[in-house]
Motif scaffolding. Structure first.
Motif, PDB file in Angstrom:
ATOM      1  N   SER A  88       9.025  18.745 -33.455  1.00 28.91           N
ATOM      2  CA  SER A  88       8.877  18.604 -34.912  1.00 28.91           C
ATOM      3  C   SER A  88      10.003  17.754 -35.489  1.00 28.91           C
ATOM      4  O   SER A  88       9.776  16.906 -36.366  1.00 28.91           O
ATOM      5  CB  SER A  88       8.874  19.981 -35.584  1.00 28.91           C
TER       6      SER A  88
ATOM      7  N   TRP B  41       3.096  18.379 -38.490  1.00 26.19           N
ATOM      8  CA  TRP B  41       2.475  19.699 -38.529  1.00 26.19           C
ATOM      9  C   TRP B  41       1.775  20.057 -37.225  1.00 26.19           C
ATOM     10  O   TRP B  41       1.525  21.241 -36.959  1.00 26.19           O
ATOM     11  CB  TRP B  41       1.505  19.796 -39.702  1.00 26.19           C
TER      12      TRP B  41
ATOM     13  N   THR C 143       4.742  21.725 -35.819  1.00 25.89           N
ATOM     14  CA  THR C 143       5.393  22.688 -36.708  1.00 25.89           C
ATOM     15  C   THR C 143       4.579  23.968 -36.869  1.00 25.89           C
ATOM     16  O   THR C 143       5.144  25.070 -36.875  1.00 25.89           O
ATOM     17  CB  THR C 143       5.651  22.057 -38.087  1.00 25.89           C
ATOM     18  N   VAL C 144       3.260  23.854 -36.987  1.00 27.26           N
ATOM     19  CA  VAL C 144       2.427  25.053 -37.145  1.00 27.26           C
ATOM     20  C   VAL C 144       2.538  25.971 -35.922  1.00 27.26           C
ATOM     21  O   VAL C 144       2.812  27.177 -36.072  1.00 27.26           O
ATOM     22  CB  VAL C 144       0.962  24.671 -37.438  1.00 27.26           C
TER      23      VAL C 144
END
Length: 495
Positions: free
Chosen positions: A411, A422, A425-426
């Motif tokens: 990320s 994302w 990141t998610v």
């Protein structure tokens, strides 16, 4: 068997659809020379053909994790299948792709150095220590597990009385040899044979379970069971399922293995097949063993009883010989045994290279490689005397924590280069919550806090980690992008 085929199609579709999206976001450069050529040394940096690199990567990452984990996870019911599919596509394969491709972009660097570059020196020192601990735990697990399985096979099928200790010594001797010789001498030559056994195991067992009359349980689940906890041992699904099934869904161990093949890959365009694709391949293995566990013993209570009688190794032994007979069972069983062995040897090899990078010790000479490797084997030999169950629990938590750090590293890389972060990141937020919640709630490994409090603190820890990553990447975006573009232009000119 509809559950299995739907899950299999989803995994394959994930490779072609989501894998392409991830590759596009990363932005490969086919003209950029890889470390296999820029740092070729005939030992660890060696150009190897794409099919071999893929096979070695698959065998490196697929130890007993995608077998034992899904077997234990199957106790929760079809929710295990759902996690394997979703976790593999959106977390595990993404994790493996970035751990491999960031190593390619950084001269074949190991995960601690990569994390240090994008998250700071604190992350580098943490990952150096954590990666070595994880790899030693992996090495011990992948000595003890195959040693016990081979001993059981020899004694049961050939009426011998071989001790597990002898098998441990034999496997350790192989690990020492595979750790210090050039990567293309043993690993590059034996793995195709091991791969053939793996294919036989995978195809043979799933075909046999489909043709047998012992798969009615797979048709006995309702759609709502995908989101239910059916564990007959009354074990909580959150967050234990996501620690229990690591390999096959997402595994930090893979981040320590991907640099091995990043040093051998011939072109960046092969990254999706080698890294993303190998993880999908491991997901298929996990899917097969989860299906067998859900089907062969007739019920979840039957599966629980089989595990009580001899752990997941007993499930492997019983189903292999029960479905394929003696000869087929031996081949399938050996196909399972080679997985931990082919991960154990590269676990020690990776730890040697991480230590060599940390102390800046060249690895071209045999003396230097022995200097780094032998202390690791001494410690590993001592750890084999510790109870396997204890080692496995610590391995599971260390494994997923390593994955968390690698995802945050990816990320940070994407943020610095102004790309869509994302996709990493998610899953990083989710897995941070899982790991922190688990260690806070666990009474055996952690602090024994109530689940609700542990989950809230886990979520807050994930948000805090996101804030930290945003902070350390702020101001580096344009500078880093400029450097990468310049380096890419230079690489293109020299290609």
């Amino acid at each position: 068997m509809l559950w299995f085929f739907v899950s299999l199609i989803a995994l394959i579709g994930g490779y072609f659809i989501y894998g392409t999206i991830v590759e596009k976001i990363f932005g490969i450069n086919e003209k950029r020379r890889t470390p296999a050529y820029t740092q070729q040394d005939g030992v660890d940096y060696v150009p190897i053909s794409t099919p071999k690199v893929y096979l070695v990567q698959l065998l490196n990452i697929a130890g007993v994790g995608p077998i034992f984990g899904p077997i234990m996870g199957a106790l929760y019911g079809p929710a295990a299948l759902l996690w394997i599919v979703v976790g593999c596509i959106f977390a595990g394969a993404v994790h493996d792709y970035f751990s491999g491709m960031l190593s390619v972009r950084n001269g074949g660097a190991s995960v601690p150095n990569i994390s240090g570059k994008y998250l700071g020196n604190g992350a580098k020192h943490f990952m150096n220590a954590f990666a070595i601990i994880l790899l030693l735990l992996v090495g011990v697990v992948f000595v003890s597990a195959p040693a016990g399985m081979i001993t059981n096979l020899v004694n049961e099928q050939f009426s011998l009385h071989v001790g597990t200790g002898l098998m441990v010594i034999i496997i350790f001797a192989y690990y020492i040899l595979a750790t210090i010789v050039p990567v293309d001498k043993i690993i590059g030559r034996l793995y195709p044979l091991f791969g053939a056994l793996l294919i036989f195991m995978s195809v043979g067992l799933i075909t046999a379970i489909m043709l047998s009359d012992k798969h009615t349980i797979m048709g006995g689940f309702a759609i709502e069971d995908l989101f239910s906890n059916l564990n007959p041992r009354d074990m909580p699904l959150w967050p234990a399922l996501f620690i229990t099934i690591a390999c096959g869904a997402i595994s930090g161990f893979h981040a320590t293995q991907s640099p091995l093949m990043a040093r051998c890959m011939e072109n960046e365009k092969n990254g999706r097949f080698v890294f993303f694709g190998a993880m999908i391949g491991e997901g298929v293995i996990a899917l097969i063993w989860c299906t067998i566990a859900l089907s062969y013993f007739g019920s979840l209570d039957g599966l629980s009883e089989a595990i009580n009688q001899g752990g997941p190794g007993n499930v492997v032994y019983s189903s292999s010989f029960g479905l394929l007979g003696v000869f087929g069972g031996i081949l399938a069983f050996l196909g399972v045994v080679i997985l931990p062995i082919t991960s154990g040897d590269t676990a020690f090899r990776s730890s040697r290279l991480i230590l060599a990078e940390y102390f800046n010790i060249e690895q071209k000479t045999l003396r230097s490689r022995l200097l780094m490797a032998m202390p690791l084997f001494v410690v590993g030999g001592i750890l084999t005397q510790v109870d396997f169950g204890i080692i496995w629990r610590y391995f599971g938590f260390a494994n997923q924590t390593t994955a968390v750090v690698m995802l945050w590293t990816a990320s940070a890389y994407l943020l610095r280069h102004q790309k869509f972060h994302w996709i990493t990141t998610v899953p990083a937020l989710f897995m941070t919550t899982v790991c922190v919640s688990f260690i806070l709630n666990s009474s055996t490994l952690g602090f024994g806090l109530p689940m609700q409090i542990s989950t809230i603190l886990g979520f807050l820890a994930a948000i805090a980690m996101l804030a930290y990553v945003l902070k350390v990447t702020k101001g580096h975006d344009n500078e880093a992008l400029s450097k990468v573009n310049k380096a890419s232009d230079e690489q293109t000119k020299t290609a």
